[in-house]
Enzyme design. Structure first.
Site, mmCIF file in Angstrom:
data_model
loop_
_atom_site.group_PDB
_atom_site.id
_atom_site.type_symbol
_atom_site.label_atom_id
_atom_site.label_comp_id
_atom_site.label_asym_id
_atom_site.label_seq_id
_atom_site.Cartn_x
_atom_site.Cartn_y
_atom_site.Cartn_z
ATOM 1 N N HIS A 71 -18.716 -28.856 51.145
ATOM 2 C CA HIS A 71 -17.462 -28.349 51.706
ATOM 3 C C HIS A 71 -17.452 -26.814 51.674
ATOM 4 O O HIS A 71 -17.087 -26.162 52.652
ATOM 5 C CB HIS A 71 -16.254 -28.813 50.876
ATOM 6 C CG HIS A 71 -15.990 -30.282 50.881
ATOM 7 N ND1 HIS A 71 -15.841 -31.009 49.722
ATOM 8 C CD2 HIS A 71 -15.814 -31.162 51.893
ATOM 9 C CE1 HIS A 71 -15.570 -32.268 50.022
ATOM 10 N NE2 HIS A 71 -15.567 -32.398 51.336
ATOM 11 N N LYS A 114 0.168 -43.714 50.705
ATOM 12 C CA LYS A 114 -1.077 -44.352 50.252
ATOM 13 C C LYS A 114 -1.476 -43.635 48.978
ATOM 14 O O LYS A 114 -1.799 -42.459 49.004
ATOM 15 C CB LYS A 114 -2.190 -44.162 51.283
ATOM 16 C CG LYS A 114 -2.035 -44.993 52.502
ATOM 17 C CD LYS A 114 -3.306 -44.891 53.341
ATOM 18 C CE LYS A 114 -3.085 -45.409 54.732
ATOM 19 N NZ LYS A 114 -4.143 -44.959 55.646
ATOM 20 N N ARG A 157 -22.265 -33.964 58.838
ATOM 21 C CA ARG A 157 -23.481 -34.170 58.046
ATOM 22 C C ARG A 157 -24.542 -34.931 58.815
ATOM 23 O O ARG A 157 -25.714 -34.640 58.724
ATOM 24 C CB ARG A 157 -23.154 -34.963 56.772
ATOM 25 C CG ARG A 157 -22.556 -34.128 55.693
ATOM 26 C CD ARG A 157 -21.893 -34.981 54.668
ATOM 27 N NE ARG A 157 -20.702 -35.588 55.220
ATOM 28 C CZ ARG A 157 -19.727 -36.103 54.507
ATOM 29 N NH1 ARG A 157 -19.832 -36.124 53.198
ATOM 30 N NH2 ARG A 157 -18.677 -36.610 55.083
ATOM 31 N N SER A 160 -18.073 -36.259 48.403
ATOM 32 C CA SER A 160 -17.250 -36.338 47.186
ATOM 33 C C SER A 160 -17.498 -37.662 46.463
ATOM 34 O O SER A 160 -17.548 -37.704 45.235
ATOM 35 C CB SER A 160 -15.767 -36.234 47.541
ATOM 36 O OG SER A 160 -15.492 -35.003 48.146
HETATM 37 P P1 ADP Z 1 -15.869 -36.505 51.995
HETATM 38 O O1 ADP Z 1 -14.886 -37.240 51.136
HETATM 39 O O2 ADP Z 1 -16.692 -37.416 52.872
HETATM 40 O O3 ADP Z 1 -16.721 -35.530 51.257
HETATM 41 P P2 ADP Z 1 -13.704 -34.890 53.152
HETATM 42 O O4 ADP Z 1 -12.611 -35.597 53.863
HETATM 43 O O5 ADP Z 1 -13.317 -34.293 51.859
HETATM 44 O O6 ADP Z 1 -15.013 -35.769 53.083
HETATM 45 O O7 ADP Z 1 -14.338 -33.760 54.096
HETATM 46 C C1 ADP Z 1 -13.668 -32.720 54.691
HETATM 47 C C2 ADP Z 1 -14.557 -32.118 55.747
HETATM 48 O O8 ADP Z 1 -15.756 -31.624 55.158
HETATM 49 C C3 ADP Z 1 -15.015 -33.096 56.833
HETATM 50 O O9 ADP Z 1 -15.085 -32.391 58.051
HETATM 51 C C4 ADP Z 1 -16.394 -33.506 56.372
HETATM 52 O O10 ADP Z 1 -17.193 -33.932 57.456
HETATM 53 C C5 ADP Z 1 -16.886 -32.187 55.797
HETATM 54 N N1 ADP Z 1 -17.924 -32.359 54.808
HETATM 55 C C6 ADP Z 1 -17.887 -33.097 53.696
HETATM 56 N N2 ADP Z 1 -19.036 -33.007 53.009
HETATM 57 C C7 ADP Z 1 -19.833 -32.175 53.734
HETATM 58 C C8 ADP Z 1 -21.174 -31.679 53.585
HETATM 59 N N3 ADP Z 1 -21.923 -32.045 52.537
HETATM 60 N N4 ADP Z 1 -21.649 -30.835 54.519
HETATM 61 C C9 ADP Z 1 -20.887 -30.498 55.581
HETATM 62 N N5 ADP Z 1 -19.640 -30.931 55.787
HETATM 63 C C10 ADP Z 1 -19.115 -31.754 54.886
#
Ligand code: ADP
Length: 165
Positions: A18, A42, A92, A130
């Site tokens: 992120h 939720k 990703r 995450s």
């Molecule tokens: P997650 O729970 O799958 O990590 P989130 O809802 O917290 O996802 O993600 C927020 C944003 O960050 C989304 O656009 C997601 O595609 C992006 N994101 C999450 N992990 C990564 C990563 N490792 N590299 C690039 N973008 C990411």
């Protein structure tokens, strides 16, 4: 005019993947708002919304044009409220694409003035999510390569205490 972009997500918790997207976006836009989006009805997630916001704030102190907020509602409504012109999402893999593409089209229908911008993940973070961090932590693995050092103790404390992913 000031170009404001929103980086939305659940950030449960924030990972280095992120942060990579947020940092790169902060170089392209005048202002970035990292938005912890949630649905109060939720009751999902491991970390509370205020914990997620706190983690993000602690990890982003060195980028002056980034702020952190949370919102329980439609992303496009928040975007209009703050005058954002873009929503930045990280991709990703192809597996991320289908859902993100659908969401981008719906958001465009709801608010044509707000564009969705996709940024491709850095190779180092393509595998990182995450849920992976939570799972590694739950089983006692080392998460130091996946999240910033300053939030590692808080993640370990909560997940080992909770004993659930
Ligand atoms: P997650 O729970 O799958 O990590 P989130 O809802 O917290 O996802 O993600 C927020 C944003 O960050 C989304 O656009 C997601 O595609 C992006 N994101 C999450 N992990 C990564 C990563 N490792 N590299 C690039 N973008 C990411």
């Amino acid at each position: 005019m000031c170009d404001i972009a929103i980086c939305p997500g659940s950030f449960d918790p924030v990972t280095n993947g992120h942060l990579d997207i947020i940092k790169r976006a902060s170089e392209k836009f005048d202002k970035i708002i990292v938005l912890v989006s949630y649905n109060a009805k939720k009751n999902g997630g491991t970390f509370t919304v205020s914990e997620r916001v706190d983690f993000l704030k602690r990890c982003l102190t060195d980028i002056p044009n980034v702020t952190v907020d949370s919102y329980d509602g439609l992303l496009v409504d928040y975007a209009r409220k703050v005058g954002a012109s873009a929503i930045v999402k990280g991709l990703r893999a192809v597996s991320d694409f289908e859902e993100e593409f659908q969401m981008a089209l719906i958001n465009r229908q709801l608010a044509p003035e707000v564009d969705t911008v996709f940024m491709v993940s850095s190779l180092d973070y393509m595998y990182l999510s995450s849920s992976t961090v939570r799972e590694i932590c739950y089983f006692g693995g080392n998460i130091e390569n996946f999240v910033p050092a300053e939030i590692v103790p808080d993640i370990v404390k909560k997940i080992s205490k909770k004993k659930q992913i």
